[in-house]
Design a protein around this motif. Structure first.
Motif, short mmCIF file in Angstrom:
data_model
loop_
_atom_site.label_atom_id
_atom_site.label_comp_id
_atom_site.label_asym_id
_atom_site.label_seq_id
_atom_site.Cartn_x
_atom_site.Cartn_y
_atom_site.Cartn_z
N SER A 21 0.64 -1.09 0.04
CA SER A 21 0.06 -0.01 0.08
C SER A 21 0.78 1.38 -0.03
CB SER A 21 -1.20 0.03 1.17
OG SER A 21 -1.80 -1.07 1.34
N GLU A 22 1.95 1.21 0.98
CA GLU A 22 2.74 2.37 0.86
C GLU A 22 3.38 2.54 -0.68
OE1 GLU A 22 7.37 3.23 2.64
OE2 GLU A 22 6.29 1.49 3.55
N PHE A 59 0.80 4.90 6.67
CA PHE A 59 0.90 3.50 6.50
C PHE A 59 2.25 2.85 7.10
CE2 PHE A 59 -2.35 3.37 2.97
CZ PHE A 59 -2.90 2.29 3.23
#
Length: 220
Positions: A21-22, A59
């Protein structure tokens, strides 16, 4: 597989997901800043890119703060000594900086001193990365120690992660310098876009590197 190792396997899977996600947030920031450098609504896009970097920092900070808490909760015999050093403070800083960056990006979208606010956000992002580079190296050592990789895989993972830590320090310092120059009025828009591009590139590389290193644990 023991209960302890099973727990760390699950932790590695969670870290891999958050890192992916990062990396996605990093790609978003890179694309937006490149478009901004091409003079496509630069002020608007740099504000959105600032929000993307802030999300990535949240995140990153949340993932690692949780991992530190898990390590501290381990029984004394299996907990790495480094887990007691308070490294989670650096990641808590990244969480706070990420949230602040999102707020500053939203204010910039509302055209409230856009350039100055984004420059301040860039400096904060860079400072958090520089301050967190030591803790990143420490946590990477914990990860490699606790997941029980083979010798060859451990060397490969260590190389990936140590390179990521070096890039973190350089990217953070670069962002701080460019942000300060932008606040001083030296080509503000271009410098801010380059700083955000640098941060986005680091986020992408870091997320990809950590995902790759964690995937090695799934094969053990």
């Amino acid at each position: 597989m023991s209960v302890t190792h099973h727990g760390h396997f699950d932790s590695a899977k969670a870290a891999s997901g958050a890192s992916a996600s990062e990396a996605v947030a990093g790609i978003v920031a890179i694309v937006l800043t490149i478009l901004g450098l091409a003079h496509v609504s630069p002020t608007f896009l740099m504000a959105v890119a600032t929000i993307a970097v802030g999300v990535a920092m949240i995140f990153r900070g949340g993932m690692v703060a949780t991992e530190y808490a898990s390590l501290v909760a381990e029984p004394g015999e299996t907990r790495p000594a480094a887990a007691d050093l308070g490294g989670s403070a650096a990641w808590s800083l990244e969480l706070l900086v990420g949230a602040a960056g999102i707020v500053l990006g939203i204010l910039a979208l509302l055209q409230v001193s856009s350039m100055d606010l984004i420059a301040i956000a860039v400096i904060a992002f860079g400072g958090a990365l520089v301050l967190g580079s030591g803790s990143a190296a420490q946590l990477n050592l914990m990860r490699l120690t606790m997941v029980g990789l083979g010798e060859e895989a451990q060397r490969m993972a260590a190389g990936i992660l140590s390179g990521s830590v070096a890039i973190q320090a350089v990217a953070g310092l670069t962002a701080v310098v460019l942000g300060i120059l932008a606040l001083a009025g030296m080509g503000s828009a271009a410098l801010i876009l380059i700083a955000l591009l640098t941060l986005g590139s680091f986020i992408l590389v870091n997320g990809s590197a950590l995902t790759g290193a964690m995937l090695m644990t799934f094969r053990q």
